[in-house]
Design an enzyme around this catalytic site. Structure first.
Site, mmCIF file in Angstrom:
data_model
loop_
_atom_site.group_PDB
_atom_site.id
_atom_site.type_symbol
_atom_site.label_atom_id
_atom_site.label_comp_id
_atom_site.label_asym_id
_atom_site.label_seq_id
_atom_site.Cartn_x
_atom_site.Cartn_y
_atom_site.Cartn_z
ATOM 1 N N LYS A 176 0.837 -1.204 0.000
ATOM 2 C CA LYS A 176 0.000 0.000 0.000
ATOM 3 C C LYS A 176 0.868 1.250 0.000
ATOM 4 O O LYS A 176 0.560 2.241 -0.660
ATOM 5 C CB LYS A 176 -0.946 -0.012 1.214
ATOM 6 N N GLN A 234 -3.698 -1.412 10.118
ATOM 7 C CA GLN A 234 -3.685 -2.739 9.501
ATOM 8 C C GLN A 234 -4.210 -3.785 10.500
ATOM 9 O O GLN A 234 -3.708 -3.898 11.609
ATOM 10 C CB GLN A 234 -2.256 -3.088 9.042
ATOM 11 N N ASP A 294 -10.677 3.140 5.110
ATOM 12 C CA ASP A 294 -10.965 1.703 5.024
ATOM 13 C C ASP A 294 -12.473 1.451 5.059
ATOM 14 O O ASP A 294 -12.931 0.342 4.789
ATOM 15 C CB ASP A 294 -10.305 0.977 6.215
#
Ligand code: NAP
Length: 292
Positions: A52, A96, A119
């Site tokens: 990412k 994460q 997200d």
């Protein structure tokens, strides 16, 4: 049969984002900034965050990665989220997952400012999606909808069967596709382990979305001739011919199912690359929102 190429589509989206970033720069506006918080050394998580970060660099975003040891306290993780919430150069925050067991994931997700929740996991954004409002859609379901759009596969009026009901894939993709909107408006069925016989449902699918997490969960006898197959699964299976000793497969028996389908996503190279592309799309949107 059409092979739905997520890798190529993802690259096209990244190129579009690069152009948008150049435009922001020319206009003297702030470039998108994305902060990654990685706790511990889970190899898959390290590799996801690295990927990412590289994607951010490629499109010209500013990004920062905070790598914290596995024993970091929940309080310290929450403080870091707060720091990025208050940082005007940061438009998106990605924690994460999974986090180490001693940290309450939901608490951390809810600490993120919903305007920076690229997200799309914050309950405010999930709720907005549920009632059809504009929001940050979580990246994998968003990527699936975008793939359908870019391949001109309109779900409107079609029967979509989703196998799997997780909060990150099954539930949100089902929800997005049932909205009374363009590139949605499908009749949606969600199957899961509570179903006595999932093939009863999968055989009715015009568009089948498999988000099960088990290799070969969907075989050719379980699908209708001409169905569109979206395989979300990423499963490692042993393969001695590979240096790593494993290879990645989806949830679908690809070789046999592809013959019967009208379009199908491969694994790897299907839904996977779209997830990162849509993270970039969400971050660009967050930056544009703050520039307004
Ligand atoms: P998950 O949280 O484990 O959920 C799996 C779902 O499948 C559950 O709802 C489960 O039902 C259902 N299920 C499991 N076995 C089944 C069976 N035999 N019959 C019917 N339903 C069954 O997984 P997830 O996070 O949604 O991920 C699914 C897969 O997608 C994984 O392989 C994951 O690695 C992959 N994934 C890929 C991306 C990407 O970027 N491409 C992103 C996220 C996930 P119950 O609810 O009843 O247990």
């Amino acid at each position: 049969m059409i092979m739905i190429d997520g890798k190529q589509t993802s690259q096209t989206i990244r190129n579009e984002i690069k152009v948008a970033v150049e435009k922001l720069k020319k206009e003297g506006k702030q470039i998108p900034g994305l902060a990654f918080i990685l706790v511990g050394n889970n190899p898959a998580s390290v590799s996801y965050v690295t990927g990412k970060g590289k994607a951010c660099e490629e499109v010209g975003f500013y990004s920062v990665t905070e790598r914290l040891p596995a024993e970091t306290s929940e309080t310290d993780v929450l403080a870091l989220v707060q720091k990025f919430n208050n940082d005007s150069a940061i438009h998106g925050i990605l924690v994460q997952l999974p986090l180490p067991k001693h940290i309450d994931e939901q608490k951390v997700i809810e600490a993120i400012n919903p305007k920076k929740d690229v997200d799309g996991f914050h309950p405010i954004n999930v709720g907005k999606m549920m009632i059809g409002l504009e929001t940050f859609y979580s990246c994998t379901p968003f990527g699936i909808v975008e793939l359908l759009k870019r391949y001109n596969i309109n779900p409107s009026g079609k029967h979509v069967v989703v196998v799997g009901r997780s909060n990150i894939v099954g539930k949100p993709v089902a929800n997005m596709l049932l909205q009374k909107k363009e590139w949605a408006n499908a009749v949606v069925t969600v199957a899961h382990t509570g179903a006595k016989d999932i093939s009863y449902y999968t055989k009715q699918a015009d568009i089948l979305i498999a988000a099960v997490g088990k290799p070969n969960a969907i075989t050719a006898d379980m699908i209708k001739e001409g169905a569109v197959i979206i395989d979300v699964g990423i499963n490692r299976i042993d393969d001695v011919t590979k240096k790593t000793g494993f290879r990645l497969v989806g949830d679908v028996d690809f070789e046999n199912v592809k013959e019967k389908s009208s379009a199908i996503t491969p694994v790897p190279g299907g839904v996977g690359p779209m997830t990162i592309a849509m993270l970039l799309v969400n971050t660009l949107k967050a930056a544009e929102n703050s520039n307004q």
